[in-house]
Design an enzyme around this catalytic site. Structure first.
Site, short mmCIF file in Angstrom:
data_model
loop_
_atom_site.label_atom_id
_atom_site.label_comp_id
_atom_site.label_asym_id
_atom_site.label_seq_id
_atom_site.Cartn_x
_atom_site.Cartn_y
_atom_site.Cartn_z
N LYS A 79 65.02 -25.17 -24.49
CA LYS A 79 65.84 -24.00 -24.15
C LYS A 79 65.00 -22.74 -24.32
O LYS A 79 64.23 -22.63 -25.29
CB LYS A 79 67.07 -23.98 -25.08
CG LYS A 79 68.09 -22.91 -24.77
CD LYS A 79 69.31 -23.04 -25.68
CE LYS A 79 70.36 -22.00 -25.44
NZ LYS A 79 71.53 -22.12 -26.35
N SER A 154 75.88 -22.09 -24.01
CA SER A 154 74.77 -21.42 -23.36
C SER A 154 73.60 -22.33 -22.99
O SER A 154 72.77 -21.96 -22.18
CB SER A 154 74.26 -20.30 -24.26
OG SER A 154 73.78 -20.82 -25.48
N SER A 178 77.26 -24.23 -28.06
CA SER A 178 76.33 -24.17 -26.94
C SER A 178 75.54 -25.44 -26.67
O SER A 178 74.87 -25.52 -25.64
CB SER A 178 75.37 -23.02 -27.13
OG SER A 178 76.00 -21.83 -26.76
N1 GLN Z 1 79.99 -19.54 -26.26
C1 GLN Z 1 79.77 -19.14 -27.60
C2 GLN Z 1 79.37 -17.69 -27.63
O1 GLN Z 1 79.28 -17.13 -26.61
C3 GLN Z 1 78.76 -20.02 -28.25
C4 GLN Z 1 77.36 -19.67 -27.95
C5 GLN Z 1 76.37 -20.51 -28.69
O2 GLN Z 1 76.72 -21.50 -29.30
N2 GLN Z 1 75.11 -20.06 -28.66
O3 GLN Z 1 79.13 -17.11 -28.63
#
Ligand code: GLN
Length: 502
Positions: A79, A154, A178
């Site tokens: 990532k 994400s 994410s």
């Molecule tokens: N969707 C969640 C957020 O926007 C989780 C993001 C993540 O786990 N990096 O914060």
């Protein structure tokens, strides 16, 4: 079966027996990326030359008679918020578009030392804030099961790359879901380890009290193999677990006869789509059929989890991102009169709207008066949620629930409504608040053929049980074997970005 379709567990013995060279295996993946990534857009950077060079070195080692390493020759996607020395790490942000880290994240070092080959850096929501990969400043990644839909986020690029065979496996990061939500949306396995089990050194910080790096793989066995390598104590991460390394593959035993599975009753109400609920109910029956005892439990404070999460994560994000000031590295606006306006203009231009929303919200929450009102209350809720889990784990071996209330939604469907988007994290956020491990594994498909994920949660540092339950379910089902029909897509269309080195 093509070489690129093999999981780590199948490919590794072939490399060890020299039936396949590391170079052949790597070229197989790089060719797959060339064929499909113009459409899927999982990668921000493809590291062709780096990968081929490493592959040749690995073959040389093996031909000299050196023993194969635990992940010898396996192509891994990273990532793009995890630092790779000499390889651009953008965080999918204009701000860091040209940032080339001078050091490797600990996980990257561990992977390369174990023989894995980095084939590229995958797309994400800008700085890991989002649930669809649409807030990437580069381009939205497409879901390989349906190019009109999001892959989740994400870590959407990593999930899409794994299901499309553009990598043997991948790393993602998970602050509120994410890893697990995109794993569910793309039909793969995604594990968020216990907070502290995997080093965060070299991960671009989002909400440091919850960030964890973890494996995204084609099956549970590969997940255990990857976790074996990255779950190591690291003195460079102050929160790093100091326990001895564990061989998680020894817990891949298909037996859940002694297991008590808790189902939080609060998780089966509004917002849960019918197809996800149906698949989840079938999964529960399956677990019961395999010998587990299923009981209803309660997480009374879970209704407040999402609100607490967005208060805490935004506050931590605003503080973490203060370092991106246009002075030391990253995007710097030209022609400014003084350093204060330079910082303001650089941040204004360098960050996208979702990141700005979190910074504004976080700064507001941390200001005098609001800190006591919002931040302290959120911390109290966090403690209550922790205790809810503690109580449940006195009776249950694990908890199960859907990974996400819906299947992958359409690109553009939720991007204009942040609150609607935040609801995708409703089942994944509580384990982050409590520092618990959670895994998403495939457990079905809806009537349109979109994958559905089952989330399993255990107590802290009980990844062994987590993997055993996941493995038992996986071995008794076929969901992880189904693949999207990529060949029906036109792989020749132009990429929206020409400089990806694909
Ligand atoms: N969707 C969640 C957020 O926007 C989780 C993001 C993540 O786990 N990096 O914060």
């Amino acid at each position: 079966m093509k070489l690129s379709e093999l999981g780590a567990f199948e490919l590794l013995p072939m490399i060890k027996r020299k039936e396949v060279s590391v170079e052949e295996a790597t070229v197989g993946i790089l060719n797959k990326i060339k064929a499909v990534d113009r459409d899927i857009q999982a990668y921000i950077t493809v590291t062709n030359e780096h990968a081929l060079q490493r592959a040749k070195e690995a073959d040389l080692r093996l031909n000299e008679g050196k023993p194969p390493r635990p992940l010898e020759g396996l192509s891994v996607a990273i990532k793009d918020n995890i630092c790779t020395k000499g390889i651009k790490t953008t965080g999918a942000s204009v701000y860091l578009e040209d940032f080339v880290p001078p050091y490797d994240a600990t996980v990257v070092r561990l992977l390369e030392d174990a023989g894995a080959i980095i084939v590229g850096k995958t797309n994400l929501d800008e700085l890991a804030m989002g649930s669809s990969t649409e807030s990437s400043a580069m381009f939205p990644t497409k879901n390989p099961w349906d190019l009109q839909r999001v892959p989740g986020g994400s870590s959407g690029g990593s999930a899409a790359a794994v299901i499309a065979d553009e990598a043997v496996f991948a790393l993602g990061s998970d602050t509120g879901g994410s890893i697990r939500q995109p794993a569910a949306f793309c039909g793969i396995v995604g594990l968020k380890p216990t907070y502290g089990l995997v080093s965060r050194y070299g991960l671009i910080g989002y909400a440091s009290s919850m960030d964890q790096i973890g494996p995204m793989t084609k099956n549970v066995r590969d997940c255990a193999m990857l976790l074996n390598v990255i779950a190591r104590h690291d003195p460079k991460d102050a929160q790093s677990y100091t326990g001895e390394p564990v061989d998680y593959t020894q817990f891949l035993i298909p037996d859940i006869n002694e297991v008590i599975v808790g189902v939080p009753k609060e998780f089966l109400n509004k917002g849960l789509s019918k197809s996800v609920k149906d698949a989840f109910m079938k999964a529960l029956n399956k677990l019961e059929g395999l010998g587990a005892k299923v009981v209803e439990v309660s997480l009374p404070h879970s209704d407040h989890a999402l609100a607490a999460y967005y208060v805490i994560s935004s506050a931590e994000a605003s503080s973490n991102l203060a370092r991106l000031d246009g002075i030391r590295y990253g995007y710097r606006a030209a022609g400014c009169e003084d350093s204060a306006s330079m910082t303001a203009i650089s941040r204004g231009k360098g960050f996208g709207s979702e990141v700005k929303r979190r910074i504004v919200l976080g700064t507001h929450i941390l200001s005098k008066g609001n800190f006591e009102k919002y931040f302290n209350d959120a911390l109290k809720i966090r403690s209550l949620i922790f205790r809810d889990f503690e109580k449940i784990f006195k009776e249950c071996t694990c908890l199960v629930c859907p990974s996400s209330p819906t299947v992958a939604f359409r690109i553009g469907e939720k991007i204009r409504d942040p609150l609607e988007m935040y609801l995708s994290d409703v089942y994944t956020v509580p384990p982050n608040l409590a520092g618990l491990p959670g895994i998403s594994i495939p457990c079905g498909f809806d009537e349109e053929g979109m994958p559905i994920g089952l989330q399993i949660i255990t107590k802290q540092f009980d990844e062994a049980t987590l993997l055993q339950v996941a493995y038992t379910f996986e071995q008794a089902t076929d969901f992880h074997k189904k693949k999207p029909q990529l060949q029906k897509y036109d792989c020749g269309s132009e990429s929206t970005r020409g400089d990806r080195n694909v």
